[in-house]
Design a protein around this motif. Structure first.
Motif, PDB file in Angstrom:
ATOM      1  N   TYR A  87       0.805  -1.218   0.000  1.00 25.33           N
ATOM      2  CA  TYR A  87       0.000   0.000   0.000  1.00 25.33           C
ATOM      3  C   TYR A  87       0.845   1.278   0.000  1.00 25.33           C
ATOM      4  CZ  TYR A  87      -3.340  -3.531   1.619  1.00 25.33           C
ATOM      5  OH  TYR A  87      -4.095  -4.668   1.757  1.00 25.33           O
ATOM      6  N   GLY A  88       2.142   1.151  -0.207  1.00 27.24           N
ATOM      7  CA  GLY A  88       3.029   2.303  -0.107  1.00 27.24           C
ATOM      8  C   GLY A  88       2.734   3.408  -1.105  1.00 27.24           C
ATOM      9  N   ASP A  89       2.278   3.051  -2.298  1.00 29.36           N
ATOM     10  CA  ASP A  89       2.020   4.076  -3.312  1.00 29.36           C
ATOM     11  C   ASP A  89       0.558   4.503  -3.361  1.00 29.36           C
ATOM     12  OD1 ASP A  89       1.022   1.710  -4.361  1.00 29.36           O
ATOM     13  OD2 ASP A  89       1.682   2.145  -6.413  1.00 29.36           O
ATOM     14  N   LEU A  90      -0.246   4.052  -2.416  1.00 22.61           N
ATOM     15  CA  LEU A  90      -1.673   4.354  -2.454  1.00 22.61           C
ATOM     16  C   LEU A  90      -1.922   5.859  -2.382  1.00 22.61           C
ATOM     17  CD1 LEU A  90      -4.469   2.411  -0.602  1.00 22.61           C
ATOM     18  CD2 LEU A  90      -4.466   4.902  -0.586  1.00 22.61           C
ATOM     19  N   ASN A  91      -1.309   6.522  -1.411  1.00 25.28           N
ATOM     20  CA  ASN A  91      -1.525   7.956  -1.258  1.00 25.28           C
ATOM     21  C   ASN A  91      -0.987   8.737  -2.461  1.00 25.28           C
ATOM     22  OD1 ASN A  91      -2.297  10.357   0.340  1.00 25.28           O
ATOM     23  ND2 ASN A  91      -0.092  10.710   0.439  1.00 25.28           N
ATOM     24  N   ALA A 135     -16.770  12.704 -12.114  1.00 24.46           N
ATOM     25  CA  ALA A 135     -16.216  11.665 -11.250  1.00 24.46           C
ATOM     26  C   ALA A 135     -14.969  11.054 -11.884  1.00 24.46           C
ATOM     27  CB  ALA A 135     -17.264  10.586 -10.993  1.00 24.46           C
ATOM     28  N   ARG A 136     -13.970  10.770 -11.044  1.00 26.18           N
ATOM     29  CA  ARG A 136     -12.740  10.134 -11.510  1.00 26.18           C
ATOM     30  C   ARG A 136     -12.609   8.761 -10.858  1.00 26.18           C
ATOM     31  NH1 ARG A 136      -9.425  15.653 -10.061  1.00 26.18           N
ATOM     32  NH2 ARG A 136     -10.371  16.958 -11.685  1.00 26.18           N
ATOM     33  N   ARG A 137     -11.956   7.873 -11.579  1.00 30.55           N
ATOM     34  CA  ARG A 137     -11.839   6.503 -11.082  1.00 30.55           C
ATOM     35  C   ARG A 137     -10.532   5.893 -11.570  1.00 30.55           C
ATOM     36  NH1 ARG A 137     -15.816   3.436  -8.933  1.00 30.55           N
ATOM     37  NH2 ARG A 137     -15.466   1.175  -8.815  1.00 30.55           N
ATOM     38  N   LEU A 138      -9.865   5.187 -10.674  1.00 34.88           N
ATOM     39  CA  LEU A 138      -8.624   4.494 -11.016  1.00 34.88           C
ATOM     40  C   LEU A 138      -8.645   3.127 -10.344  1.00 34.88           C
ATOM     41  CD1 LEU A 138      -5.701   4.484 -12.209  1.00 34.88           C
ATOM     42  CD2 LEU A 138      -4.958   5.457 -10.014  1.00 34.88           C
ATOM     43  N   GLU A 139      -8.299   2.109 -11.098  1.00 33.49           N
ATOM     44  CA  GLU A 139      -8.220   0.753 -10.557  1.00 33.49           C
ATOM     45  C   GLU A 139      -6.830   0.205 -10.837  1.00 33.49           C
ATOM     46  OE1 GLU A 139     -11.430  -1.719 -11.847  1.00 33.49           O
ATOM     47  OE2 GLU A 139     -12.977  -0.178 -11.450  1.00 33.49           O
ATOM     48  N   VAL A 140      -6.171  -0.254  -9.791  1.00 27.90           N
ATOM     49  CA  VAL A 140      -4.837  -0.837  -9.931  1.00 27.90           C
ATOM     50  C   VAL A 140      -4.812  -2.177  -9.217  1.00 27.90           C
ATOM     51  CG1 VAL A 140      -3.707   1.422 -10.095  1.00 27.90           C
ATOM     52  CG2 VAL A 140      -3.921   0.298  -7.858  1.00 27.90           C
ATOM     53  N   GLU A 141      -3.839  -2.978  -9.560  1.00 26.55           N
ATOM     54  CA  GLU A 141      -3.674  -4.290  -8.925  1.00 26.55           C
ATOM     55  C   GLU A 141      -2.272  -4.374  -8.345  1.00 26.55           C
ATOM     56  OE1 GLU A 141      -3.501  -8.464 -10.930  1.00 26.55           O
ATOM     57  OE2 GLU A 141      -5.638  -8.012 -10.552  1.00 26.55           O
ATOM     58  N   LEU A 171     -10.520   5.233  -5.888  1.00 24.50           N
ATOM     59  CA  LEU A 171      -9.368   4.374  -6.159  1.00 24.50           C
ATOM     60  C   LEU A 171      -9.683   2.966  -5.673  1.00 24.50           C
ATOM     61  CD1 LEU A 171      -6.379   3.786  -6.870  1.00 24.50           C
ATOM     62  CD2 LEU A 171      -5.769   4.653  -4.594  1.00 24.50           C
ATOM     63  N   ILE A 172      -9.657   2.022  -6.587  1.00 23.85           N
ATOM     64  CA  ILE A 172      -9.777   0.604  -6.232  1.00 23.85           C
ATOM     65  C   ILE A 172      -8.362   0.034  -6.235  1.00 23.85           C
ATOM     66  CG2 ILE A 172     -10.850  -1.611  -6.742  1.00 23.85           C
ATOM     67  CD1 ILE A 172     -12.857   0.601  -6.132  1.00 23.85           C
ATOM     68  N   TYR A 173      -7.843  -0.247  -5.066  1.00 23.19           N
ATOM     69  CA  TYR A 173      -6.484  -0.756  -4.905  1.00 23.19           C
ATOM     70  C   TYR A 173      -6.621  -2.251  -4.649  1.00 23.19           C
ATOM     71  CZ  TYR A 173      -1.539  -0.156  -3.501  1.00 23.19           C
ATOM     72  OH  TYR A 173      -0.165  -0.199  -3.416  1.00 23.19           O
ATOM     73  N   ARG A 174      -6.602  -3.005  -5.755  1.00 22.18           N
ATOM     74  CA  ARG A 174      -7.038  -4.398  -5.740  1.00 22.18           C
ATOM     75  C   ARG A 174      -5.886  -5.369  -5.444  1.00 22.18           C
ATOM     76  NH1 ARG A 174      -9.285  -4.348 -10.646  1.00 22.18           N
ATOM     77  NH2 ARG A 174     -11.285  -3.665  -9.735  1.00 22.18           N
ATOM     78  N   ALA A 175      -6.173  -6.311  -4.572  1.00 25.49           N
ATOM     79  CA  ALA A 175      -5.202  -7.367  -4.298  1.00 25.49           C
ATOM     80  C   ALA A 175      -5.151  -8.345  -5.452  1.00 25.49           C
ATOM     81  CB  ALA A 175      -5.599  -8.108  -3.012  1.00 25.49           C
ATOM     82  N   LYS A 176      -3.931  -8.762  -5.816  1.00 24.25           N
ATOM     83  CA  LYS A 176      -3.782  -9.740  -6.894  1.00 24.25           C
ATOM     84  C   LYS A 176      -4.457 -11.050  -6.504  1.00 24.25           C
ATOM     85  CE  LYS A 176       0.526  -8.139  -9.032  1.00 24.25           C
ATOM     86  NZ  LYS A 176       1.931  -8.488  -9.325  1.00 24.25           N
ATOM     87  N   ARG A 177      -5.131 -11.628  -7.477  1.00 24.91           N
ATOM     88  CA  ARG A 177      -5.829 -12.889  -7.208  1.00 24.91           C
ATOM     89  C   ARG A 177      -4.898 -14.060  -7.481  1.00 24.91           C
ATOM     90  NH1 ARG A 177      -9.591  -9.358  -9.239  1.00 24.91           N
ATOM     91  NH2 ARG A 177     -11.536  -9.194  -8.026  1.00 24.91           N
ATOM     92  N   PRO A 230      -2.241  -7.769   0.802  1.00 23.95           N
ATOM     93  CA  PRO A 230      -3.089  -8.793   1.432  1.00 23.95           C
ATOM     94  C   PRO A 230      -4.568  -8.670   1.121  1.00 23.95           C
ATOM     95  CG  PRO A 230      -1.564  -7.814   3.025  1.00 23.95           C
ATOM     96  CD  PRO A 230      -1.497  -6.985   1.788  1.00 23.95           C
ATOM     97  N   ALA A 231      -5.070  -7.435   0.971  1.00 20.91           N
ATOM     98  CA  ALA A 231      -6.510  -7.262   0.793  1.00 20.91           C
ATOM     99  C   ALA A 231      -6.788  -6.039  -0.066  1.00 20.91           C
ATOM    100  CB  ALA A 231      -7.195  -7.111   2.157  1.00 20.91           C
ATOM    101  N   THR A 232      -7.892  -6.076  -0.773  1.00 27.56           N
ATOM    102  CA  THR A 232      -8.314  -4.946  -1.596  1.00 27.56           C
ATOM    103  C   THR A 232      -8.742  -3.782  -0.709  1.00 27.56           C
ATOM    104  OG1 THR A 232      -8.990  -6.332  -3.440  1.00 27.56           O
ATOM    105  CG2 THR A 232     -10.037  -4.159  -3.276  1.00 27.56           C
ATOM    106  N   THR A 233      -8.366  -2.585  -1.101  1.00 27.56           N
ATOM    107  CA  THR A 233      -8.757  -1.365  -0.388  1.00 27.56           C
ATOM    108  C   THR A 233      -9.485  -0.439  -1.350  1.00 27.56           C
ATOM    109  OG1 THR A 233      -6.950  -1.483   1.219  1.00 27.56           O
ATOM    110  CG2 THR A 233      -7.889   0.690   0.783  1.00 27.56           C
ATOM    111  N   ILE A 234     -10.551   0.159  -0.862  1.00 29.10           N
ATOM    112  CA  ILE A 234     -11.298   1.156  -1.631  1.00 29.10           C
ATOM    113  C   ILE A 234     -11.106   2.517  -0.972  1.00 29.10           C
ATOM    114  CG2 ILE A 234     -13.612   1.981  -2.247  1.00 29.10           C
ATOM    115  CD1 ILE A 234     -14.466  -0.840  -2.706  1.00 29.10           C
TER     116      ILE A 234
END
Length: 413
Positions: A136-140, A230-236, A407-413, A240-244
């Motif tokens: 999650y280091g680059d989330l902010n 509205a703006r939206r970004l989704e990354v993978e 921002l959807i910060y998605r955990a790799k499946r 450990p877990a997906t963060t919104i």
């Protein structure tokens, strides 16, 4: 109530004194009005680099920490987007040690090529460890890039890239020091059992002979345009877990919006009895953790909702649940009890903080920096005056789809 007296030296240094007769300790705080917002977008991270460099020592005092420790003191610093703050706490009798050290590094900082290279390597390693290689280091960083398109809040204090620090020349570093670290860009605030007259005398003794830089004028910052879509970004990422995260633009530090946003964030996330925990963790079991906070910036800031999903929760359900909490606020569903609870909490925290000389010295510098020092004693009354109707209006005006960045910060499946 924090009682203080204020003066300004002929070289532009603002000096603020608070006499605390109950404490044997004193706090010396010096705030420089320079943060990440004052950087060139092609050379970010310099304000944070200087937080490190200021502890490298000077030509006169090669080791900053040893004199502080010999004076039975402690010191530290922090940098954010708006300013850089240095503070020392030590016995009142030893206060001149702190003033000696701070005045010396205002003028004689060791900016040799060797010292700069050492600290550049330290900052680059910090960038990699905390932001690039940390979950999650680059989330902010991603969030700021999405929320801000123009204002320099679009990059974090650490900077945009470690390359900006690695490639900074010795000339750029020297120029940054001389432009920002001088009396007319600084605020010295002191709390302890010392008369204001004595504080002003010591400030003149140690800082009065430092040449000002009245030619320096902070660059006018670009105004962030109103967000209309509205703006939206989704990354993978390997986390450990997906963060919104859902962020909204809100008012600046001196606006009514700041207080409404702050109290709203406490209604939502001010402890385990607050709404988000009660509804979304205990009630619906959708999140492992959930939060709401304001960025607290001087210019127009952010109101942020964030939640880490449980493995059984879908992104759609989690996002819908956050918007449902928003709708409840917008409808005015706020009880007298919960509003009074957060007001009491703010007042208690403020009064408790006023018992600490370091908090007082730091806060005096901060309120002076934002341009309203007397506000330090008015904020309890401001929070007390806020109503449920104002909070609902704030929520309706701020928490809109067109003002949202998700921002959807998605955990790799």
């Amino acid at each position: 109530m924090i009682k203080y007296e204020q003066t300004q030296l002929s070289n532009g240094l603002t000096v603020i004194a608070n006499r605390d007769t109950a404490s044997r300790m004193a706090a010396v705080n010096i705030l420089y009005k320079v943060g990440a917002r004052d950087e060139n977008p092609n050379r970010t991270g310099l304000a944070h680099l200087f937080e490190h460099l200021m502890f490298r020592g000077t030509h006169l005092i090669p080791d900053f920490d040893t004199p502080v420790q010999m004076a039975c003191g402690e010191n530290n610093a922090f940098t954010n987007n708006d300013y850089t703050d240095f503070y020392i706490t030590l016995p009142c009798d030893n206060i001149e040690t702190a003033l000696w050290l701070e005045s010396d590094r205002m003028t004689g900082l060791n900016l040799s090529a060797e010292a700069c290279e050492i600290e550049k390597r330290v900052v680059i390693e910090e960038f990699r460890q905390r932001y690039l290689n940390q979950p999650y280091g680059d989330l902010n960083m991603l969030l700021r890039e999405m929320v801000y398109t123009t204002h320099p809040y679009r990059w974090a204090t650490i900077g945009i890239s470690p390359d900006h620090i690695a490639e900074a020349s010795i000339e750029e570093i020297h120029d940054f020091y001389h432009r920002h670290y001088h009396p007319s860009n600084a605020i010295l605030s002191i709390s302890g059992d010392i008369a204001a007259e004595r504080v002003f005398e010591m400030a003149e003794k140690w800082f009065g002979g430092i040449k000002p830089n009245f030619d320096f004028r902070p660059a006018a910052l670009p105004t962030e345009p109103k967000q209309t879509t509205a703006r939206r970004l989704e990354v993978e990422r390997d986390v450990p877990a997906t963060t919104i995260v859902i962020a909204f633009h809100m008012g600046n530090r001196l606006s009514k919006d700041f207080y409404l946003g702050d109290i709203t964030s406490d209604l939502l996330a001010g402890g385990d009895s607050a709404r988000l925990y009660e509804h979304l963790i205990k009630g619906k079991s959708l999140f492992a953790s959930v939060n709401a906070y304001i960025s607290g910036d001087v210019d127009e800031g952010m109101f942020v909702f964030t939640g880490q999903l449980l493995p059984t929760t879908t992104e759609q359900d989690a996002e819908a649940a956050l918007w449902e909490e928003i709708r409840q606020l917008q409808s005015g569903e706020i009880s007298d009890y919960e509003l009074e609870k957060v007001k009491n909490k703010f007042e208690a925290n403020t009064l408790f903080g006023e018992l600490n000389v370091m908090n007082k010295a730091m806060n005096m510098g901060y309120y002076s920096m934002i341009g309203d020092l007397p506000l330090i004693n008015r904020e309890i009354a401001i929070y007390r005056s806020l109503t449920k109707e104002q909070i609902a209006d704030f929520s309706r005006n701020t928490f809109t789809q067109e003002n949202s960045s998700t921002l959807i910060y998605r955990a790799k499946r």
